[in-house]
Design a protein around this motif. Structure first.
Motif: not given
Length: 146
Positions: A63-79
């Motif tokens: 779960f932590a590993w997946f969260g570590a992927i989700q956070i930067p992916f979300a930031l990229l989508l937002f930018v």
């Protein structure tokens, strides 16, 4: 070269609402990412209702590993939605593919073995459908005077 090159928003001809939808998806990706990464059980027990008595540490680590992927992916989508809108269709395709694979797994493959469905199993198919609608709008050129 700068970390953030000049904006491409002036070249984007698709629906602006598609970019706003992408930023909404970014938020809905970022918050679970924070939960998966920072919550002591990653949300596996308290949200997903998983039994952590067997291999709990491994489940929490995944779960932590997946969260570590989700956070930067979300930031990229937002930018992308905020500054680089010419990439909105490509980003929407990435979201559609990710959510479609998650939905297929959650309902029919490995994730479906227990019969229990956490919130994400319901959100993924909805995100695929909405993503397809907003992808269509992003690819459809709007008149330049709007």
């Amino acid at each position: 070269m700068a970390l953030f090159p000049p904006s491409t928003n002036d070249d984007y001809r698709g629906a602006k609402i598609s970019a706003w939808f992408l930023m909404f998806v970014a938020v809905t990706e970022f918050i679970p990412g924070l939960i998966h990464y920072f919550l002591p059980d990653g949300g596996a027990g308290v949200i997903a209702g998983m039994d952590l008595s067997v291999r709990g540490a491994t489940i929490i680590a995944v779960f932590a590993w997946f969260g570590a992927i989700q956070i930067p992916f979300a930031l990229l989508l937002f930018v992308i939605g905020l500054r680089y809108r010419t990439l909105v269709p490509l980003a929407l395709m990435a979201v559609i593919l990710a959510r479609a694979l998650a939905a297929i797994d959650g309902w029919f493959l490995k994730g479906a073995v227990t019969g229990h469905h956490p919130p994400e199993h319901y959100a993924s198919p909805l995100t695929v459908v909405l993503g397809l609608i907003f992808l269509f709008l992003a690819l459809r050129e709007r008149p330049t005077n709007l």
